[in-house]
Every structure is written in structure tokens, then in C-alpha cells.
Motif scaffolding. Structure first.
Motif, PDB file in Angstrom:
ATOM      1  N   LEU A  30       0.817  -1.208   0.000  1.00  0.00           N
ATOM      2  CA  LEU A  30       0.000   0.000   0.000  1.00  0.00           C
ATOM      3  C   LEU A  30       0.852   1.259   0.000  1.00  0.00           C
ATOM      4  N   ALA A  31       2.152   1.115   0.192  1.00  0.00           N
ATOM      5  CA  ALA A  31       3.057   2.261   0.208  1.00  0.00           C
ATOM      6  C   ALA A  31       4.295   1.936  -0.612  1.00  0.00           C
ATOM      7  N   ALA A  32       4.727   2.907  -1.402  1.00  0.00           N
ATOM      8  CA  ALA A  32       5.978   2.756  -2.148  1.00  0.00           C
ATOM      9  C   ALA A  32       7.160   3.078  -1.249  1.00  0.00           C
ATOM     10  N   CYS A  33       6.970   4.024  -0.354  1.00  0.00           N
ATOM     11  CA  CYS A  33       8.030   4.497   0.532  1.00  0.00           C
ATOM     12  C   CYS A  33       7.381   5.096   1.768  1.00  0.00           C
ATOM     13  N   ILE A  34       8.014   4.889   2.909  1.00  0.00           N
ATOM     14  CA  ILE A  34       7.539   5.503   4.146  1.00  0.00           C
ATOM     15  C   ILE A  34       8.733   6.159   4.825  1.00  0.00           C
ATOM     16  N   GLN A  35       8.626   7.436   5.052  1.00  0.00           N
ATOM     17  CA  GLN A  35       9.678   8.156   5.763  1.00  0.00           C
ATOM     18  C   GLN A  35       9.259   8.342   7.212  1.00  0.00           C
ATOM     19  N   VAL A  36      10.217   8.209   8.112  1.00  0.00           N
ATOM     20  CA  VAL A  36       9.973   8.358   9.547  1.00  0.00           C
ATOM     21  C   VAL A  36      10.801   9.541  10.042  1.00  0.00           C
ATOM     22  N   ILE A  37      10.111  10.538  10.582  1.00  0.00           N
ATOM     23  CA  ILE A  37      10.756  11.789  10.975  1.00  0.00           C
ATOM     24  C   ILE A  37      10.440  12.088  12.441  1.00  0.00           C
ATOM     25  N   PRO A  38      11.466  12.324  13.276  1.00  0.00           N
ATOM     26  CA  PRO A  38      11.182  12.697  14.661  1.00  0.00           C
ATOM     27  C   PRO A  38      10.596  14.112  14.719  1.00  0.00           C
ATOM     28  N   VAL A  39       9.551  14.279  15.540  1.00  0.00           N
ATOM     29  CA  VAL A  39       8.902  15.588  15.691  1.00  0.00           C
ATOM     30  C   VAL A  39       8.556  15.828  17.152  1.00  0.00           C
ATOM     31  N   GLN A  40       8.391  17.078  17.500  1.00  0.00           N
ATOM     32  CA  GLN A  40       7.871  17.492  18.810  1.00  0.00           C
ATOM     33  C   GLN A  40       6.492  18.067  18.532  1.00  0.00           C
ATOM     34  N   SER A  41       5.443  17.420  19.010  1.00  0.00           N
ATOM     35  CA  SER A  41       4.076  17.867  18.750  1.00  0.00           C
ATOM     36  C   SER A  41       3.529  18.649  19.935  1.00  0.00           C
ATOM     37  N   HIS A  42       2.798  19.703  19.636  1.00  0.00           N
ATOM     38  CA  HIS A  42       2.110  20.519  20.637  1.00  0.00           C
ATOM     39  C   HIS A  42       0.644  20.545  20.219  1.00  0.00           C
ATOM     40  N   TYR A  43      -0.258  20.224  21.137  1.00  0.00           N
ATOM     41  CA  TYR A  43      -1.665  20.088  20.763  1.00  0.00           C
ATOM     42  C   TYR A  43      -2.562  20.224  21.996  1.00  0.00           C
ATOM     43  N   THR A  44      -3.852  20.362  21.735  1.00  0.00           N
ATOM     44  CA  THR A  44      -4.851  20.372  22.799  1.00  0.00           C
ATOM     45  C   THR A  44      -5.606  19.051  22.717  1.00  0.00           C
ATOM     46  N   TRP A  45      -5.668  18.339  23.837  1.00  0.00           N
ATOM     47  CA  TRP A  45      -6.356  17.052  23.880  1.00  0.00           C
ATOM     48  C   TRP A  45      -7.228  17.015  25.129  1.00  0.00           C
ATOM     49  N   LYS A  46      -8.527  16.816  24.919  1.00  0.00           N
ATOM     50  CA  LYS A  46      -9.506  16.761  26.008  1.00  0.00           C
ATOM     51  C   LYS A  46      -9.413  17.985  26.919  1.00  0.00           C
ATOM     52  N   GLY A  47      -9.286  19.162  26.263  1.00  0.00           N
ATOM     53  CA  GLY A  47      -9.283  20.425  26.975  1.00  0.00           C
ATOM     54  C   GLY A  47      -7.970  20.838  27.606  1.00  0.00           C
ATOM     55  N   ARG A  48      -6.925  20.043  27.437  1.00  0.00           N
ATOM     56  CA  ARG A  48      -5.629  20.363  28.046  1.00  0.00           C
ATOM     57  C   ARG A  48      -4.560  20.472  26.970  1.00  0.00           C
ATOM     58  N   ARG A  49      -3.684  21.450  27.172  1.00  0.00           N
ATOM     59  CA  ARG A  49      -2.543  21.584  26.258  1.00  0.00           C
ATOM     60  C   ARG A  49      -1.542  20.496  26.576  1.00  0.00           C
ATOM     61  N   SER A  50      -1.011  19.898  25.540  1.00  0.00           N
ATOM     62  CA  SER A  50      -0.060  18.799  25.703  1.00  0.00           C
ATOM     63  C   SER A  50       1.077  18.942  24.711  1.00  0.00           C
ATOM     64  N   ARG A  51       2.109  18.173  24.963  1.00  0.00           N
ATOM     65  CA  ARG A  51       3.189  18.058  23.992  1.00  0.00           C
ATOM     66  C   ARG A  51       3.756  16.652  24.112  1.00  0.00           C
ATOM     67  N   ALA A  52       4.298  16.191  23.008  1.00  0.00           N
ATOM     68  CA  ALA A  52       4.823  14.828  22.995  1.00  0.00           C
ATOM     69  C   ALA A  52       5.907  14.702  21.938  1.00  0.00           C
ATOM     70  N   ARG A  53       6.847  13.840  22.221  1.00  0.00           N
ATOM     71  CA  ARG A  53       7.819  13.449  21.198  1.00  0.00           C
ATOM     72  C   ARG A  53       7.189  12.315  20.414  1.00  0.00           C
ATOM     73  N   GLU A  54       7.122  12.531  19.122  1.00  0.00           N
ATOM     74  CA  GLU A  54       6.494  11.546  18.246  1.00  0.00           C
ATOM     75  C   GLU A  54       7.377  11.318  17.030  1.00  0.00           C
ATOM     76  N   ARG A  55       6.949  10.395  16.221  1.00  0.00           N
ATOM     77  CA  ARG A  55       7.535  10.159  14.912  1.00  0.00           C
ATOM     78  C   ARG A  55       6.420  10.397  13.901  1.00  0.00           C
ATOM     79  N   LEU A  56       6.756  11.091  12.834  1.00  0.00           N
ATOM     80  CA  LEU A  56       5.808  11.375  11.766  1.00  0.00           C
ATOM     81  C   LEU A  56       6.095  10.419  10.620  1.00  0.00           C
ATOM     82  N   LEU A  57       5.075   9.687  10.180  1.00  0.00           N
ATOM     83  CA  LEU A  57       5.212   8.833   9.007  1.00  0.00           C
ATOM     84  C   LEU A  57       4.686   9.605   7.808  1.00  0.00           C
ATOM     85  N   LEU A  58       5.492   9.678   6.763  1.00  0.00           N
ATOM     86  CA  LEU A  58       5.052  10.221   5.477  1.00  0.00           C
ATOM     87  C   LEU A  58       4.972   9.031   4.537  1.00  0.00           C
TER      88      LEU A  58
END
Length: 105
Positions: A30-58
Motif C-alpha cells: 500500500l506504500a511505495a516508501c515511508i519516511q519516519v521523521i522525529p517531531v515534537q508535537s504541541h496540541y490540545t487534547w480533552k481540553g488540556r494543552r499537551s506536547r509529545a515526542r512523536e515520529r511522523l510517518l510520510l
């Protein structure tokens, strides 16, 4: 010009989740290529501001396979509401697009 292909983005924080997603998407062709990129995400979840270290798949894929890719992500993801967004590739290097077509027939 091509809208036959797209880049689908999703993110995860657990290594096991990423491995399952990559293995399932490549294994099912289903994918020709998948890139994995480290990211720092900042978001609001269930009414609270959060941040997390994640990996982004392209995920480089065929536009027509979005629904199948979405199902694979939902079946293998540990997030309650994972990011699953698609951006169509309207232009690209012809050689790369030919390679994508051969990699995911």
C-alpha cells in the motif's frame, strides 16, 4: 501532472506502533516508501494543552488506496484519534512517479 499519488501523514509515539504500521503498509504493497521523521508535537487534547515526542510517518501511496491505508492505520494504532491526512501529489519528477507506480502496482 499527477493526482494518482498522495502523501499520507500519521504520527505515533510508541516504537511498536510505528513498526506495525510500516510492516503492514509495505507488506500489503500500500506504500511505495515511508519516511519516519522525529517531531515534537504541541496540541490540545480533552481540553488540556499537551506536547509529545512523536515520529511522523510520510506514506507515499496511490490516492485510490487512501481508504485501505486508513483502515490499516486504525487497526494498528494505539491512539484514540490518530492523525490520518492526505495531500495529493499534483506534480512530481516523472522518474520518481514511475518508480512509485512500479513499487505499488
Amino acid at each position: 501532472m499527477s493526482t494518482r499519488y498522495c502523501i499520507i501523514a500519521t504520527s505515533y509515539s510508541k516504537a511498536r506502533t510505528g513498526s506495525k504500521l510500516v510492516d503492514a503498509l509495505l507488506g500489503r504493497k500500500l506504500a511505495a516508501c515511508i519516511q519516519v521523521i522525529p517531531v515534537q508535537s504541541h496540541y490540545t487534547w480533552k481540553g488540556r494543552r499537551s506536547r509529545a515526542r512523536e515520529r511522523l510517518l510520510l506514506i507515499k501511496a496511490r490516492t485510490r488506496d487512501f481508504g485501505r491505508i486508513e483502515r490499516v492505520i486504525l487497526e494498528n494504532h494505539d491512539y484514540e484519534v490518530p492523525e490520518i491526512v492526505s495531500v495529493r501529489i499534483d506534480r512530481g519528477f516523472a522518474g520518481y512517479l514511475r518508480w512509485m507506480g512500479a513499487a505499488i502496482p
